[in-house]
Design a protein around this motif. Structure first.
Motif, PDB file in Angstrom:
ATOM      1  N   THR A  20       0.846  -1.187   0.000  1.00  0.00           N
ATOM      2  CA  THR A  20       0.000   0.000   0.000  1.00  0.00           C
ATOM      3  C   THR A  20       0.882   1.237   0.000  1.00  0.00           C
ATOM      4  O   THR A  20       2.028   1.203   0.444  1.00  0.00           O
ATOM      5  N   GLY A  21       0.325   2.325  -0.517  1.00  0.00           N
ATOM      6  CA  GLY A  21       1.074   3.571  -0.526  1.00  0.00           C
ATOM      7  C   GLY A  21       0.571   4.529  -1.572  1.00  0.00           C
ATOM      8  O   GLY A  21      -0.550   4.396  -2.093  1.00  0.00           O
ATOM      9  N   SER A  22       1.409   5.496  -1.907  1.00  0.00           N
ATOM     10  CA  SER A  22       1.094   6.505  -2.915  1.00  0.00           C
ATOM     11  C   SER A  22       2.326   6.725  -3.775  1.00  0.00           C
ATOM     12  O   SER A  22       3.460   6.712  -3.277  1.00  0.00           O
ATOM     13  N   ALA A  23       2.095   6.930  -5.058  1.00  0.00           N
ATOM     14  CA  ALA A  23       3.190   7.201  -5.982  1.00  0.00           C
ATOM     15  C   ALA A  23       2.647   8.001  -7.154  1.00  0.00           C
ATOM     16  O   ALA A  23       1.610   7.647  -7.730  1.00  0.00           O
ATOM     17  N   ALA A  24       3.337   9.086  -7.483  1.00  0.00           N
ATOM     18  CA  ALA A  24       2.963   9.925  -8.623  1.00  0.00           C
ATOM     19  C   ALA A  24       1.505  10.364  -8.548  1.00  0.00           C
ATOM     20  O   ALA A  24       0.803  10.398  -9.556  1.00  0.00           O
TER      21      ALA A  24
END
Length: 655
Positions: A280-284
């Motif tokens: 899980t996470g955030s990118a761009a």
């Protein structure tokens, strides 16, 4: 409140002044008891991404008892999530003081330059709430759109952001509980790994994890034709659970990903997780969650074939369009029963504005899904579609909400929850939320719901005017009148010895609710229903009484009955529960829960013990769980008693 940090930890110092320290309300020592939020407490909310969508909630009372939760979709809370943090508090001559120590690893290692925070203090005896931002009676402290911005806090550690959680599990199952027809004893290791990258990627890996220590479900006798919804209680699936939310569907009639499907066989028996991986996470600018697991197979019941192991996977992507809008995609693959050929995909849209019309909240959702499942009998795939949407404006003054869903005949989410397919349904409310000068709420409203099968064979309509009053201390009284109409295409038996034949029915009944605040040493919850039920009558009475003589002990007893009388027969459902909780301090909690009903004639006993930092060693945890199911009453073929016991030792190692 003061926030400061070292290389690994965020510290929160709280100074809660009070001119009458002897009147401070603090009766909880156990962790994650919702009643703690009605006591003297301080809540801190942190959005470490700074986007107003995902966050964490930490609360502490004047005894140092903890409550934590996940925040997702900007303002929804999952209180069944837990983090590893510590707290201590004391009551003094001028009020109470507390210190929280939260590992910075809880918040990830993302690259956001800004965090968002909010905080509030609640004082029950004066019904006073002090909030850092967004201080409105129709908003919660975890409405992230109202949080204020602060510079992001950074971990100064040189380690790799890795936490290792090995465990050793000793378990016993009686012959009736094992499904193999003979007793089973096992000693098994388990391992969980957690990694936080500098880019904000969270990785969770699990090997040979068992869920036998999860809290027992509260017993309910199902009087409907549809499956009951049960909340998830297993820690592994609750971590980052908000990343997988879809379409605003929370405890709804349809959910595309329902984690309780994973690790439970057709009879509800728990299975171990052979291996699981979650990212899980955030990118761009893209939020994502990915999960894959292999669930162990094994025996089901004597005489039946073993259930095969199952490979399942879930992918969730979400893209914020701006501070108020988000679009997303969700896909699942696999069937928890071990069969092949099941997959689902869906798209959704969310709009959430906490500044609408002078600081009010307006929220809307729209979604569409398609499922495909292999039909072995027909030798072909079955495809079904579903779509829906919702709109909510739940603020002081005029308030309203509406939700609509259309579920196609072939729609079947193999990894989700579905009450029924081939149906068009809707529900909503309209009313007025009035706040008095002393902080009480008076809400007259009209609720409605509608259900119709797509072939027109069945139709259900419900209309219920209601009025609810809640004083500033949290005591609630509610009265409702229900007008229902139902057309059955096929008959069913709601309780033993009765039968509802196909046909059209109309009936009315009254419903009443009385609840006192859980911050009181003696509290009560009572529900009453009286009136019609199809072509007969139904009278319900449920009473729960709780008593906290001090902060270490709590007792709760509940009794209920559903008395149903129909032309075809009559039956009275009876339920009884007794729960005892003991928490000598904030690190040790013990509970015993007894449940019985006269439909299954089963008496269940569930005992739990959880000891964190056991033997004075930080990071160590000891868990003991015992479940025993026996049978009462006169049975021609007595059912065997079932016993399950688990002792689990856990170590938390971080570098």
């Amino acid at each position: 409140m003061r926030l400061w940090q070292d290389a690994r930890t965020l510290f929160v110092d709280i100074q809660a002044d009070d001119a009458e320290p002897g009147a401070i309300v603090a009766r909880q020592m156990r962790r994650d008891v919702e009643g703690m939020l009605a006591e003297d407490q301080v809540t801190l909310v942190i959005d470490a991404e700074g986007a107003g969508r995902n966050g964490y909630l930490f609360a502490v009372n004047a005894h140092g008892a903890q409550f934590d939760a996940l925040i997702y979709d900007g303002g929804l809370m999952r209180h069944d999530w837990d983090a590893q943090w510590t707290s201590e508090a004391r009551i003094g001559a001028d009020g109470w003081r507390a210190r929280l120590a939260i590992p910075l690893s809880v918040f990830g290692r993302g690259d956001s330059a800004t965090w968002r925070i909010n905080a509030e203090r609640w004082m029950p005896r004066g019904s006073e709430r002090v909030r850092l931002a967004g201080a409105r009676p129709d908003k919660t402290v975890y409405s992230l759109g109202d949080a204020i911005a602060i510079p992001a806090l950074r971990s100064g550690r040189d380690g790799g952001g890795l936490r290792i959680k090995p465990s050793l599990r000793v378990s016993h199952e009686s012959s009736a509980a094992s499904g193999s027809g003979k007793p089973e004893q096992r000693i098994e290791p388990g391992l969980e790994l957690f990694h936080e990258s500098h880019g904000g990627l969270r990785t969770t890996a699990a090997l040979n994890i068992d869920f036998g220590e999860a809290e027992a479900d509260e017993r309910t006798v199902n009087l409907t034709r549809f499956e009951l919804f049960r909340p998830e209680k297993r820690e592994f699936f609750l971590r980052d659970a908000g990343r997988f939310s879809f379409g605003g569907l929370v405890e709804a009639a349809v959910i595309p990903y329902y984690s309780r499907r994973i690790g439970l066989d057709a009879g509800g028996r728990a299975r171990a997780l052979d291996a699981g991986l979650k990212l899980t996470g955030s990118a761009a600018g893209l939020e994502f969650g990915a999960f894959a697991a292999r669930v162990a197979g094994g025996a089901t019941e004597p005489g039946l074939p073993d259930q095969p192991s199952a490979d399942v996977a879930v992918l969730r992507l979400a893209k914020p369009l701006d501070a108020r809008q988000r679009v997303g995609l969700l896909a699942t693959r696999g069937n928890p029963q071990g069969t092949a050929g099941s997959r689902l995909w869906g798209v959704d849209y969310q709009f959430r504005d906490t500044t609408w019309s002078g600081g009010r909240t307006l929220e809307a959702h729209g979604w569409a899904m398609q499922s495909t499942n292999a039909d072995a009998a027909a030798g072909a795939d079955v495809t079904g579609r579903a779509w829906g949407g919702s709109l909510a404006y739940l603020n002081t003054g005029p308030m309203a909400s509406a939700e609509f869903q259309r579920i196609g005949a072939g729609f079947d989410p193999a990894l989700g929850y579905l009450a029924e397919a081939n149906v068009l349904r809707g529900q909503g409310t309209a009313g007025w939320w009035h706040r008095t000068r002393d902080g009480a709420s008076v809400i007259p409203a009209v609720d409605w719901s509608y259900r119709r099968t797509l072939d027109g064979a069945e139709r259900t309509r419900v209309l219920n005017p209601e009025v609810a009053y809640t004083n500033a201390a949290g005591d609630t009284v509610m009265a409702e009148v229900f007008f229902e109409a139902d057309r059955l295409a096929s008959g069913y038996a709601p309780v033993p010895g009765t039968w509802l034949a196909p046909g059209s029915y109309r009936w009315q009944y009254l419903y009443g609710l009385l609840e006192t605040s859980p911050s009181r040493p003696l509290w009560v919850s009572a529900e009453l229903r009286a009136g019609g039920y199809y072509d007969g009558r139904r009278n319900d009475q449920f009473v729960t009484l709780g008593w906290k003589p001090d902060s270490r002990w709590e007792a709760r007893v509940g009794m209920g009955r559903n008395a149903i009388t129909l032309p075809t027969g009559r039956f009275t459902v009876k339920l009884a529960t007794l729960r005892l909780d003991h928490a000598p301090d904030t690190r040790l909690a013990q509970s015993v829960l007894l449940q019985w009903d006269n439909v299954s004639q089963a008496l269940g006993v569930s005992a739990r013990l959880r000891w964190t930092d056991w033997l004075g060693a930080p990071g160590r945890e000891l868990v003991f769980a015992l479940d025993r199911l026996g049978y009462t009453g006169d049975r021609r073929e007595p059912l065997p008693r079932q016993t399950r016991a688990t002792l689990k030792l856990v170590w938390n190692l971080e570098r």
